[in-house]
Design a protein around this motif. Structure first.
Motif, short mmCIF file in Angstrom:
data_model
loop_
_atom_site.label_atom_id
_atom_site.label_comp_id
_atom_site.label_asym_id
_atom_site.label_seq_id
_atom_site.Cartn_x
_atom_site.Cartn_y
_atom_site.Cartn_z
N THR B 95 0.76 -1.01 0.04
CA THR B 95 -0.12 0.05 -0.23
C THR B 95 0.78 1.28 0.19
N SER B 97 -0.20 4.51 1.05
CA SER B 97 -0.22 5.14 2.36
C SER B 97 0.45 4.83 3.44
N HIS B 98 0.75 5.71 4.39
CA HIS B 98 1.32 4.89 5.61
C HIS B 98 0.85 4.07 6.29
N HIS B 99 1.83 3.13 6.84
CA HIS B 99 1.21 1.80 7.66
C HIS B 99 2.38 1.29 8.13
N HIS B 100 1.81 0.43 8.96
CA HIS B 100 2.66 -0.40 9.98
C HIS B 100 2.65 -1.85 9.86
N HIS B 101 3.43 -2.76 10.27
CA HIS B 101 3.49 -4.21 10.13
C HIS B 101 3.29 -5.00 11.21
N GLU B 112 0.07 -5.88 6.56
CA GLU B 112 0.16 -4.35 6.57
C GLU B 112 -1.01 -3.80 7.70
N VAL B 113 -0.91 -3.01 8.35
CA VAL B 113 -1.88 -2.52 9.13
C VAL B 113 -2.08 -0.81 9.11
N GLU B 114 -3.26 -0.31 9.19
CA GLU B 114 -3.61 1.16 8.98
C GLU B 114 -3.10 1.60 10.60
N ARG B 116 -3.66 5.33 11.49
CA ARG B 116 -4.06 6.42 11.55
C ARG B 116 -4.01 6.99 13.00
#
Lengths: 152, 152
Positions: B95, B97-101, B112-114, B116
């Motif tokens: 993705t 957009s900004h995300h984390h793992h 990947e997880v959102e 915000r």
DNA sequence: AACCGCAATGAAAACCGGTTCCATCGTCAT
DNA sequence: ATGACGATGGAACCGGTTTTCATTGCGGTT
């Protein structure tokens, strides 16, 4: 692969442990290191801490500094973070409970912040993905007021 | 770290960019690396990626792999994380957009997880402390369903 | 097709934070 | 004071990553 600063795995050993007969020895170096850590307000690398000790006239080897910092980190006496370059930074721990840091990427000074909400969030999303035995790392970097000012 | 984009985003910034005259060249190695990255579903070290390339019969040097991964990481084409040992791991970015793992500490597979909510939280607490120009790193590690099962 | 310039390549060496070895030193119980 | 054993620290080592620099080969040109 993984086995360094894990999530406080083993239960602690008291500050001055005493394992049947043989106890930890109070050495000049150990004391000096503790003293310097008490003075340093910012996250610093082992090498910087060693340099500071030398600056103060202490006779201490880099190896010893690394060894002590490792133990203190396991004890939870010092917090550790990794800077952008992958280097490990240390600082005396202020609060006992789990927390995170907002660290100045310029001078290293940091403030500790509670993170219960984030922890719950991390556990939740990981669990939703079916992952177990969850752990996490979270660091916030920025410019502290002072560094931001002198950078105008 | 620093942007090194030429200030001419004029035309085509496609997979095979050709910015005015001679720039990025289409080499055999670059293609092979991209192909391998497309296949690898888990975060892998540069060395593992290099080994995989060799396994596939590609003639490519470790240095080149490092160089490409570095560039791709800056581009945002690959995500990078640091494992517990301080080693950098790479994986193609899914993705934009900004995300984390949420990454498996055993096999490297990740989802990947959102984030915000976390981002807002990080910005808020940092701002409250007077810090500016805020950035953050957040990684979640655990055991994926498969690895958790086969670890009984 | 032959030619050329310059980016790309890669083997070897440098780098670097961190760890291990091991001979020596210093603490502490006796 | 003495001896045992933990602590120390300089040097060697380790493994990941970067740098050096001579060579290669992509691509546009002739």
């Amino acid at each position: 692969m993984d086995m360094m600063n894990d999530g406080h795995g083993a239960h602690s050993t008291a500050p001055q442990p005493e394992v049947r007969g043989t106890r930890v020895r109070g050495t000049r170096q150990a004391g000096a290191l503790t003293a310097v850590l008490a003075d340093l307000p910012a996250f610093s690398s082992a090498q910087d801490i060693h340099a500071e000790l030398r600056r103060r006239g202490e006779r201490i080897g880099l190896t010893t500094v690394y060894r002590h910092l490792q133990v203190l980190a396991e004890d939870g006496s010092v917090d550790t973070i990794r800077d952008a370059g992958g280097e490990t930074l240390y600082r005396r721990c202020e609060t006992v409970s789990h927390h995170h840091h907002v660290t100045c990427r310029s001078c290293g000074r940091s403030v500790e912040v509670e993170g219960r909400a984030v922890e719950r969030w991390a556990d939740k999303v990981a669990a939703e993905a079916g992952y177990v035995d969850i752990d996490h790392t979270l660091e916030i970097f920025g410019l502290c007021p002072d560094c931001a000012r002198s950078r105008t």
